[in-house]
Enzyme design. Structure first.
Site, PDB file in Angstrom:
ATOM      1  N   HIS A  26       0.817  -1.232   0.000  1.00  0.00           N
ATOM      2  CA  HIS A  26       0.000   0.000   0.000  1.00  0.00           C
ATOM      3  C   HIS A  26       0.849   1.281   0.000  1.00  0.00           C
ATOM      4  CE1 HIS A  26       0.213   0.281   4.403  1.00  0.00           C
ATOM      5  NE2 HIS A  26      -0.689  -0.641   4.627  1.00  0.00           N
ATOM      6  N   HIS A  80      -5.758  -9.746  13.575  1.00  0.00           N
ATOM      7  CA  HIS A  80      -5.851  -8.446  12.878  1.00  0.00           C
ATOM      8  C   HIS A  80      -6.517  -8.697  11.525  1.00  0.00           C
ATOM      9  CE1 HIS A  80      -4.814  -4.628  11.242  1.00  0.00           C
ATOM     10  NE2 HIS A  80      -3.583  -4.872  10.855  1.00  0.00           N
ATOM     11  N   GLU A  82      -6.625  -6.662   8.779  1.00  0.00           N
ATOM     12  CA  GLU A  82      -6.109  -6.089   7.534  1.00  0.00           C
ATOM     13  C   GLU A  82      -5.880  -7.234   6.533  1.00  0.00           C
ATOM     14  OE1 GLU A  82      -2.849  -3.305   7.921  1.00  0.00           O
ATOM     15  OE2 GLU A  82      -3.213  -2.557   5.901  1.00  0.00           O
ATOM     16  N   ASP A  84      -3.803  -8.279   4.443  1.00  0.00           N
ATOM     17  CA  ASP A  84      -2.559  -9.064   4.315  1.00  0.00           C
ATOM     18  C   ASP A  84      -2.568 -10.262   5.256  1.00  0.00           C
ATOM     19  OD1 ASP A  84      -2.449  -6.917   6.175  1.00  0.00           O
ATOM     20  OD2 ASP A  84      -0.286  -7.082   6.365  1.00  0.00           O
ATOM     21  N   HIS A 148      -2.228  -2.523  14.793  1.00  0.00           N
ATOM     22  CA  HIS A 148      -2.200  -1.415  13.879  1.00  0.00           C
ATOM     23  C   HIS A 148      -3.585  -0.821  13.596  1.00  0.00           C
ATOM     24  CE1 HIS A 148      -1.721  -0.797   9.217  1.00  0.00           C
ATOM     25  NE2 HIS A 148      -1.619   0.366   9.818  1.00  0.00           N
ATOM     26  N   ASP A 167       1.365  -7.487  13.669  1.00  0.00           N
ATOM     27  CA  ASP A 167       2.169  -6.456  12.994  1.00  0.00           C
ATOM     28  C   ASP A 167       3.354  -5.987  13.849  1.00  0.00           C
ATOM     29  OD1 ASP A 167       0.911  -6.243  10.536  1.00  0.00           O
ATOM     30  OD2 ASP A 167      -0.411  -4.608  11.134  1.00  0.00           O
ATOM     31  N   TYR A 195       9.705  -0.524   8.672  1.00  0.00           N
ATOM     32  CA  TYR A 195       8.325  -0.952   8.915  1.00  0.00           C
ATOM     33  C   TYR A 195       7.657  -0.029   9.942  1.00  0.00           C
ATOM     34  CZ  TYR A 195       4.403  -4.025   9.856  1.00  0.00           C
ATOM     35  OH  TYR A 195       3.131  -4.522   9.991  1.00  0.00           O
ATOM     36  N   HIS A 226       4.901 -10.644  10.098  1.00  0.00           N
ATOM     37  CA  HIS A 226       5.761 -10.273   8.964  1.00  0.00           C
ATOM     38  C   HIS A 226       7.214 -10.487   9.395  1.00  0.00           C
ATOM     39  CE1 HIS A 226       2.493  -8.290   6.814  1.00  0.00           C
ATOM     40  NE2 HIS A 226       2.239  -7.517   7.856  1.00  0.00           N
TER      41      HIS A 226
HETATM   42 FE1  FEO Z   1      -1.838  -4.026   9.599  1.00  0.00          FE
HETATM   43 FE2  FEO Z   1       0.243  -6.498   8.392  1.00  0.00          FE
HETATM   44  O1  FEO Z   1      -1.311  -5.493   8.572  1.00  0.00           O
END
Ligand code: FEO
Length: 402
Positions: A26, A80, A82, A84, A148, A167, A195, A226
């Site tokens: 993004h 989470h 989001e 991803d 996040h 995250d 990040y 991640h």
């Molecule tokens: Fe807030 Fe890795 O997504």
């Protein structure tokens, strides 16, 4: 495809995916790719921690199939929503027919709106202090709203003492070495910094509240969603998070600028020399050739930001509009800032950039510089003095913090 799994602890496996091709997360440039980490806990009850991005659902399921039958999975913990981490959820829930979604109340609303499951999933809605026994291990849930998104939580598995941090403490990097000590720590911390700068910087006030909760846990492993699993050097990234969230900055200034006919460029270089003359470090980014996510990383530990632009059409150069809009979103709260520029028949860029810097919650020095046509030698000396004055202010501010 034949997929393997990596054990990260007794009966806990990495079942996530490397997105080696991803370069744009993004709007954040990811030259080392992106990972979507997911973990399978094979206890008396089987739980999957986090999902992956939708195109990688088959890869995740291929890894899971090596370990358990899909129907054995009782819980899919969605830390989470989001995409991803969750956009593979519909496919996972379609295949794992006995699974319940373990999630915060905010997360449940987000799943229902994003994926509109019909029929809806079975949910176990959790809040601070809730736990879920799996057998030998127990999952404990700690909501971390805004780290996040409002729905975010982390899960701590007592038994093997693993923090599934989603995250938090993540890095955008693909690697075949799943653990921090199998990689170059400098590169991992570089990516953790990038990040934090591009994803978490606006959320520092929330992160300062969350870090004490995390520090109170008896953690052996930190498994983010991640990047690598921290098993050796978690203290290093934790110390950096404390520094970044608490607004402790280095004696460092970042100058972002762009130029039409090099007048603003000449000013920028003189200001840089002025800052450097005080012993404060200074980095110069011409925005027509710089990546904004790398600039954000450099800005994270800088105490000051200086923005420069030529005036064009009574406005600022579009490249400067881009970076200052990004800064306005990242909110580098409290950093010292100033603006400068050059113009032909009328000015205005300086004032426009100053407005952006105020909206970015920086602490603006209002006596910026704006010169007509080419800066003269005297005007370049003023740029140098301006930079030196800015550098001295940085030293004063940081001296108060030390
Ligand atoms: Fe807030 Fe890795 O997504």
């Amino acid at each position: 495809m034949y997929y393997t799994n990596v054990p990260i602890a007794e009966n806990v496996y990495y079942v996530g995916c490397n997105d080696w091709e991803m370069r744009d997360f993004h709007g954040y440039f990811t030259p080392r790719g992106v990972t979507y980490n997911s973990y399978l806990i094979k206890d008396e009850k089987v739980a999957l921690i986090d999902c992956v991005k939708a195109p990688f659902a088959d890869e995740l399921l291929g890894r899971v199939r090596q370990l358990v039958e899909f129907d054995q999975i009782e819980y899919v913990v969605v830390n989470h929503v989001e995409p991803d981490h969750s956009s593979a959820l519909p496919e996972i829930m379609r295949r794992c027919r006995n699974a319940k979604v373990v999630i915060t109340s905010q997360g449940k609303l987000a799943v229902q709106k994003y994926f509109q499951p019909d029929p809806d999933y079975e949910y176990i809605v959790v809040k601070e202090g809730d736990s879920l026994p799996l057998g030998k291990n127990t999952l404990n849930f700690v909501p971390v709203p805004m780290v996040h998104w409002p729905d975010s939580m982390v899960s701590f598995m007592a038994g093997e003492d693993i923090l599934f941090s989603n995250d938090a403490f993540g890095q955008h990097i693909c690697t075949s070495g799943r653990f921090d000590d199998q990689n170059d720590l400098k590169i991992i911390l570089f990516e953790a910094e990038k990040y934090y700068a591009n994803i978490l910087m606006p959320l520092g006030q929330m992160i300062t509240k969350v870090l004490p909760k995390i520090k109170s846990l008896p953690i052996k492993l930190v498994a983010p969603s991640h990047g690598v699993v921290w098993r050796k050097d978690f203290a290093a990234v934790l110390a950096l998070y404390e520094k970044w969230a608490n607004g402790c900055w280095d004696d460092k200034v970042v100058i972002v600028y762009d130029t039409m006919w090099k007048s603003t460029d000449m000013m920028a270089r003189s200001i840089l020399d002025g800052v450097a003359s005080t012993g404060v470090g200074c980095k110069l980014f011409k925005m027509s050739v710089s990546d904004r996510s790398e600039v954000a990383r450099e800005m994270l530990d800088a105490a000051g930001i200086i923005a420069g632009s030529s005036t064009i059409h009574n406005d600022i150069l579009p490249t400067m509009g881009g970076i200052l809009t990004y800064f306005r979103g990242l909110q580098p709260r409290g950093k010292l800032s100033a603006a400068f520029g050059s113009y032909g028949w009328s000015g205005g860029a300086q004032k426009i950039m100053e407005q952006y810097l105020v909206e970015a919650k920086t602490s603006l020095i209002k006596s910026g510089l704006e010169f007509k046509w080419r800066p003269t030698r005297e005007e370049l000396v003023r740029c140098h003095e301006f930079g030196a004055e800015f550098g001295r202010k940085i030293l004063e501010i940081n001296a108060r913090c030390k």
